[in-house]
Design an enzyme around this catalytic site. Structure first.
Site, mmCIF file in Angstrom:
data_model
loop_
_atom_site.group_PDB
_atom_site.id
_atom_site.type_symbol
_atom_site.label_atom_id
_atom_site.label_comp_id
_atom_site.label_asym_id
_atom_site.label_seq_id
_atom_site.Cartn_x
_atom_site.Cartn_y
_atom_site.Cartn_z
ATOM 1 N N LYS A 286 -11.534 0.822 -0.899
ATOM 2 C CA LYS A 286 -11.456 2.264 -1.090
ATOM 3 C C LYS A 286 -10.847 2.520 -2.456
ATOM 4 O O LYS A 286 -10.137 1.680 -2.997
ATOM 5 C CB LYS A 286 -10.667 2.924 0.035
ATOM 6 C CG LYS A 286 -9.352 2.265 0.423
ATOM 7 C CD LYS A 286 -8.789 2.929 1.671
ATOM 8 C CE LYS A 286 -7.539 2.224 2.186
ATOM 9 N NZ LYS A 286 -7.854 1.024 2.975
ATOM 10 N N ASP B 120 -1.793 6.888 -3.351
ATOM 11 C CA ASP B 120 -0.773 6.062 -2.701
ATOM 12 C C ASP B 120 -0.287 4.968 -3.643
ATOM 13 O O ASP B 120 -0.670 4.921 -4.819
ATOM 14 C CB ASP B 120 -1.304 5.479 -1.390
ATOM 15 C CG ASP B 120 -2.316 4.367 -1.589
ATOM 16 O OD1 ASP B 120 -2.993 4.368 -2.641
ATOM 17 O OD2 ASP B 120 -2.449 3.500 -0.707
ATOM 18 N N ASP C 236 -0.793 1.721 -4.109
ATOM 19 C CA ASP C 236 -1.686 0.782 -4.792
ATOM 20 C C ASP C 236 -2.996 1.419 -5.253
ATOM 21 O O ASP C 236 -3.888 0.721 -5.730
ATOM 22 C CB ASP C 236 -1.970 -0.432 -3.907
ATOM 23 C CG ASP C 236 -2.766 -0.090 -2.660
ATOM 24 O OD1 ASP C 236 -2.578 1.014 -2.118
ATOM 25 O OD2 ASP C 236 -3.583 -0.914 -2.207
ATOM 26 N N ASP D 18 -5.555 3.034 -3.712
ATOM 27 C CA ASP D 18 -6.830 3.070 -3.000
ATOM 28 C C ASP D 18 -6.983 4.315 -2.127
ATOM 29 O O ASP D 18 -8.096 4.651 -1.729
ATOM 30 C CB ASP D 18 -7.050 1.795 -2.178
ATOM 31 C CG ASP D 18 -5.970 1.551 -1.130
ATOM 32 O OD1 ASP D 18 -4.987 2.302 -1.076
ATOM 33 O OD2 ASP D 18 -6.124 0.571 -0.360
ATOM 34 N N ARG D 19 -5.900 5.020 -1.843
ATOM 35 C CA ARG D 19 -5.975 6.233 -1.021
ATOM 36 C C ARG D 19 -5.798 7.477 -1.886
ATOM 37 O O ARG D 19 -5.198 7.425 -2.950
ATOM 38 C CB ARG D 19 -4.914 6.209 0.084
ATOM 39 C CG ARG D 19 -5.050 5.021 1.019
ATOM 40 C CD ARG D 19 -3.941 5.018 2.056
ATOM 41 N NE ARG D 19 -3.900 3.759 2.769
ATOM 42 C CZ ARG D 19 -3.948 3.632 4.097
ATOM 43 N NH1 ARG D 19 -4.035 4.702 4.854
ATOM 44 N NH2 ARG D 19 -3.909 2.443 4.658
ATOM 45 N N SER E 90 0.813 -1.218 0.000
ATOM 46 C CA SER E 90 0.000 0.000 0.000
ATOM 47 C C SER E 90 0.845 1.266 0.000
ATOM 48 O O SER E 90 1.602 1.523 -0.927
ATOM 49 C CB SER E 90 -0.961 -0.023 1.190
ATOM 50 O OG SER E 90 -1.888 1.035 1.119
ATOM 51 N N HIS E 91 0.752 2.046 1.066
ATOM 52 C CA HIS E 91 1.421 3.338 1.150
ATOM 53 C C HIS E 91 2.817 3.230 1.754
ATOM 54 O O HIS E 91 3.469 4.261 1.976
ATOM 55 C CB HIS E 91 0.573 4.300 1.988
ATOM 56 C CG HIS E 91 0.205 3.735 3.333
ATOM 57 N ND1 HIS E 91 -0.685 2.700 3.478
ATOM 58 C CD2 HIS E 91 0.609 4.049 4.580
ATOM 59 C CE1 HIS E 91 -0.807 2.409 4.767
ATOM 60 N NE2 HIS E 91 -0.027 3.213 5.451
#
Length: 561
Positions: A386, A285, A287, A289-290, A116-117
């Site tokens: 998200k 981010d 991947d 999603d953010r 992710s982030h």
């Protein structure tokens, strides 16, 4: 092609967190069969009848070691009876795109290669996450099953003859010694996702607004997965100039950056937006999603406000205009801004623990259509993750319809609903012992009840009376499952709130998160004041209660949101 069984030894540290198994990349690379074991545990966790001949979606954010992991997944999937893999071109799939494809193809699930982030690279972080058939993160029951399998694994199955070129779309079929067939479809990373966005939003309206020069865009993908998606949506579909997409080439180490869309790690975007040359800035981010929304002159939209604004204006978006709006949800640490919107609209409102999987049950049951977290995550029932690009397009839809700036949208919202000032302090990579001690001390205060009824005084002399203190517990209204110890809450008489919890998204040590929020009424003269000034007294009180500097030795947080 021959199927082999390879002896291995189990590991006791492969317990997935809120977003899969995340470790330092070297752990996956150097510990014998570490990756193979976890992939086998995931596949063994799928019911045998379901797994045989099933379809799985596989892709990731482009970080270091992803290519190797995809090869391992292909070979182990073939040996375990999986019938088909859908893989992104060059391995690239954003997390919401994986959710989209799982649902579109009625797949048994998906394996997402991302941390992710978190930073990427040979000495940074890697992660493997399993999403279920509904397209969302695996439930606790599923991840617990995967963990139990991983602890007793003595062998994994593989088909070493499976070799695949994922650099371009193609279909490859492999004949297996078991008599079965194994199919790998490498497809466009972006086509299905973009098609879905065009069904949700009024692209002609937005494109006309962009073409008219009323909004100048800057989408920063931070060298994560969203680069190809941003170019496809912003440049190809909305016809914005190519300069509207920054850092749009996915890189294994995110160009040495930290792909976390906040004011600290996306500072370059914030600095450019402060020049006043762009009207809507978005950071994504690793991947995808953010998201972080920034207005002209660097005007920051807190994730809590972003969720509330989208909810209040959801009828401007065709997806919501054409179907019933049943309800909204937010994670517990997220401010109550969206609660006010739900009450105004007369729809249901839910509070859940942190973790998108808790929203999935509510969506599947039709109880909510929109949800979000303070950690820069917003989404709707179109997928079960998200979705950063979705949030950006929601904001574009709002400003295109209202014909006003991002800041003006917020000012209008506050004048109607009042304002929930919010901030989050992150202390990253804290030694686990003092972090756990802090939580234990706070739970001790809950047991003793010593803070309830106390008047806490800040350094500036402002007083807050403690109304309640608890350790958040959640009972899922759909399946009855219970989640405990989800964060320490301290509520004050005036509605202000402090929350303390340890994050489950890091790969090492602990991250202490401290959340502070306070409501300012629409008639209060401090309505538009800097949130940091409004919240400063509570920030001081939170430090006194938690003793973070004394326990951790940290004089300041790593990140302030």
């Amino acid at each position: 092609m021959e199927i082999q069984s390879v002896e291995t030894k189990p590991y006791d540290d492969q317990k997935p967190g809120t977003s899969g198994l995340r470790k330092n990349t070297q752990t996956f690379m150097t510990r014998p069969n570490y990756t193979e074991n976890f992939i086998q545990a995931i596949l063994s966790g799928i019911d045998e009848k379901t797994r045989q001949g099933c379809t799985l979606v596989v892709g990731g954010d482009g970080r270091f070691y992803m290519d190797t992991a995809i090869k391992i997944i292909c070979r182990i999937a073939a040996a375990n009876g999986v019938g088909r893999l859908i893989i992104g071109e060059n391995g690239i799939f954003s997390t919401p795109a994986v959710s989209c494809l799982i649902r579109k193809h009625s797949a048994a699930g998906g394996i997402i290669l991302t941390a992710s982030h978190n930073p990427g690279g040979p000495n940074a972080d890697f992660g493997i996450k399993f999403n279920s058939a509904n397209g969302g993160p695996a439930s606790s029951a599923i991840t617990d099953r995967i963990y139990e399998i991983s602890k007793s694994l003595t062998a994994y199955k593989t088909c070493p003859g499976v070799e695949l070129d994922i650099s371009k779309p193609a279909t490859s079929t492999f004949e297996l010694s078991s008599g079965g067939k194994f199919v790998c479809d490498v497809i466009s990373s972006v086509a299905d996702y973009v098609a879905m966005m065009k069904e949700i939003f009024d692209f002609p309206l937005i494109a006309e607004y962009v073409a008219g020069g009323e909004v100048r865009l800057l989408f920063d993908s931070m060298h994560g997965v969203m680069g190809p998606y941003a170019r496809a949506v912003v440049c190809d579909e909305l016809k914005a100039a190519t300069t509207a997409c920054a850092n749009a080439v996915p890189l294994p180490d995110f160009n040495g950056g930290h792909p976390d869309p906040n004011l600290t790690y996306a500072k370059d975007l914030v600095d450019v937006m402060k020049r006043g040359e762009h009207d809507l800035g978005v950071a994504f981010d690793g991947d995808g999603d953010r998201n972080m929304i920034i207005g002209r002159n660097g005007f920051f939209v807190s994730p809590c406000d972003s969720l509330a604004v989208i909810a209040a204006n959801c009828r401007l978006i065709p997806f919501f205009r054409d179907s019933p709006v049943s309800g909204f949800a937010r994670s517990m640490p997220t401010s109550g801004a969206v609660d006010l919107v739900a009450a105004d609209m007369g729809v249901a409102m839910f509070e859940t623990p942190t973790g998108w999987k808790f929203f999935g049950n509510l969506m599947d049951a039709g109880r909510i259509v929109l949800c979000g977290e303070e950690s820069f995550g917003t989404g709707s029932s179109h997928v079960r993750e998200k979705d950063g690009m979705w949030a950006a397009l929601a904001w574009l839809s709002i400003v295109a319809n209202l014909r006003c700036s991002v800041e003006e949208v917020l000012q209008r919202h506050w004048r109607k609903f009042g304002r929930n000032c919010f901030t989050r302090y992150d202390y990253e990579q804290v030694d686990s012992a003092p972090a756990n001690q802090m939580m234990a001390d706070l739970r001790g205060k809950i047991d003793s009840g010593e803070l309830v009824g106390q008047v806490m005084t800040s350094e500036s002399g402002k007083e807050y009376k403690v109304k309640m203190m608890d350790d958040y517990r959640y009972e899922d209204p759909i399946d009855g499952s219970v989640a405990t110890k989800q964060g320490i809450r301290i509520l004050f008489d005036d509605g202000s709130r402090l929350v303390f919890r340890l994050s489950g998204t890091g790969s090492s040590g602990a991250t202490i998160r401290r959340y502070i929020n306070s409501y300012v009424s629409k008639d209060d003269p401090t309505l538009a004041e800097e949130a940091s000034l409004v919240l400063e007294p509570l920030v001081n009180i939170a430090l006194k209660i938690s003793q973070i500097p004394q326990l951790t030795g940290r004089s300041s947080p790593t990140v302030i949101t």
